[in-house]
Design an enzyme around this catalytic site. Structure first.
Site, short mmCIF file in Angstrom:
data_model
loop_
_atom_site.label_atom_id
_atom_site.label_comp_id
_atom_site.label_asym_id
_atom_site.label_seq_id
_atom_site.Cartn_x
_atom_site.Cartn_y
_atom_site.Cartn_z
N ASP A 68 0.88 -1.16 0.00
CA ASP A 68 0.00 0.00 0.00
C ASP A 68 0.92 1.21 0.00
O ASP A 68 1.60 1.50 1.00
CB ASP A 68 -0.90 0.00 1.24
CG ASP A 68 -1.90 1.15 1.24
OD1 ASP A 68 -1.66 2.15 0.54
OD2 ASP A 68 -2.91 1.05 1.96
N TYR A 166 -9.97 15.40 -9.95
CA TYR A 166 -9.27 14.66 -10.99
C TYR A 166 -8.30 15.59 -11.73
O TYR A 166 -7.14 15.23 -11.98
CB TYR A 166 -10.27 14.06 -11.98
CG TYR A 166 -9.65 13.11 -12.98
CD1 TYR A 166 -9.56 11.75 -12.71
CD2 TYR A 166 -9.16 13.55 -14.21
CE1 TYR A 166 -9.01 10.86 -13.62
CE2 TYR A 166 -8.61 12.68 -15.13
CZ TYR A 166 -8.53 11.34 -14.83
OH TYR A 166 -7.97 10.46 -15.74
N LYS A 170 -4.16 14.96 -11.80
CA LYS A 170 -3.37 14.67 -13.00
C LYS A 170 -2.38 15.78 -13.32
O LYS A 170 -1.27 15.52 -13.78
CB LYS A 170 -4.31 14.41 -14.18
CG LYS A 170 -5.19 13.18 -13.98
CD LYS A 170 -4.37 11.94 -13.62
CE LYS A 170 -5.21 10.71 -13.42
NZ LYS A 170 -4.42 9.53 -13.02
#
Length: 296
Positions: A68, A166, A170
């Site tokens: 993780d 988002y 990015k």
């Protein structure tokens, strides 16, 4: 022999990259949260053991390690294992994602918990992994870091992407590659950001009810899907970068699989060279009918 780490190799671009690095003979550490006995929150069936087996089939050696990448101690232990077993790290691919996407939602409409978790999975994971892995990578000159994102720096700078969180995630990954390039250059290492085009990931194929073998059947439903590419395409882009003795020429740049295919000469599985990040602004975003002539 190359000893790369593909962080986030359970499926999608990460799996494609790991397999194509295996195809050039690399021993590839493939990490992710989903194993044969435990699934991540994505609740997908793909596992890191499957990815490692595909690396082996391609001619390399895949080593699956459940990690993780939000847990610093797990990443630290992973890098210690690579140091103990191989003594070096040639390539780091940060492809960690595994986040729920809220489509078309402003910052005030989004779930704050989901949005902040998206940023942690997309940004914190990359930073944590770089923190622990890069001291090993820079011990030898010539190392390569690939930050995998969605969209070129140029496209993302001018285009709103999906939602507030988002878009921020990015853009942050592209900027991380820029910052790492500055920090790695004195050590003879290179950092780039790399985006696939419209990726035929396992989840995308499922969403359209097709497989890699009959993916063109989805074009009737989504005509611009004609420009899509397999995960092997971005994988071949990373393999080409990893084998390029002059890879430093790309330091700090935002690259795409279609762009690099023109430079290095590799193709997708069907022998084509889809150039999605030319196609999207020139055809799809321009509102023109789907036509991939001259784009693949």
């Amino acid at each position: 022999m190359y000893s790369p780490l593909v962080a986030g190799a359970t499926r999608g671009a990460g799996r494609g990259i790991a397999v194509q690095l295996g195809a050039v003979g690399a021993t590839v550490y493939v990490t992710g949260r989903t194993t044969g006995t435990q699934r991540s929150e994505m609740n997908r069936p793909e596992t890191i053991e499957e990815t490692a087996a595909l690396v082996d089939e391609a001619g390399g050696h895949g080593i699956p390690v459940r990690v993780d990448h939000l847990v610093p101690s797990e990443v630290c232990a992973l890098v210690a294992r690579i140091r103990r077993d191989h003594g070096c790290l040639h390539v780091l691919v940060n492809d960690i994602w595994g986040a729920e996407i809220e489509w078309g939602k402003s910052v005030w409409e989004s779930s704050l918990d989901t949005g902040l978790h998206t940023l942690r999975l997309a940004v914190d994971t990359h930073a944590i992994t770089s923190h622990y892995a890069l001291p090993l990578l820079i011990e030898q000159p010539g190392g390569l870091v690939v930050e995998v994102t969605d969209g070129t720096g140029e496209y993302n700078a001018a285009t709103y992407r999906v939602s507030f969180f988002y878009d921020l995630a990015k853009a942050s990954v592209n900027r991380m590659a820029f910052a790492l390039a500055h920090e790695l250059k004195p050590h003879g290492a290179t950092a780039v950001s790399l985006t696939p085009g419209w990726l035929r990931s396992e989840a995308m194929l499922d969403a359209y009810g097709v497989t890699e073998a009959n993916w063109r059947d989805a074009i009737a439903r989504a005509p611009h899907f004609a420009i899509s590419e397999s995960p092997a395409f971005v994988g071949r882009a990373v393999a080409a970068l990893a084998q390029d003795p002059k890879v430093a020429r790309w330091n700090g740049q935002s690259l795409s699989s279609g762009q690099l295919a023109q430079v290095y000469g590799f193709t997708d599985l069907d022998g084509s060279r889809p150039d999605a990040w030319r196609y999207v602004p020139e055809v799809q975003d321009a509102g023109l009918p789907a036509d991939v002539t001259g784009y693949r």
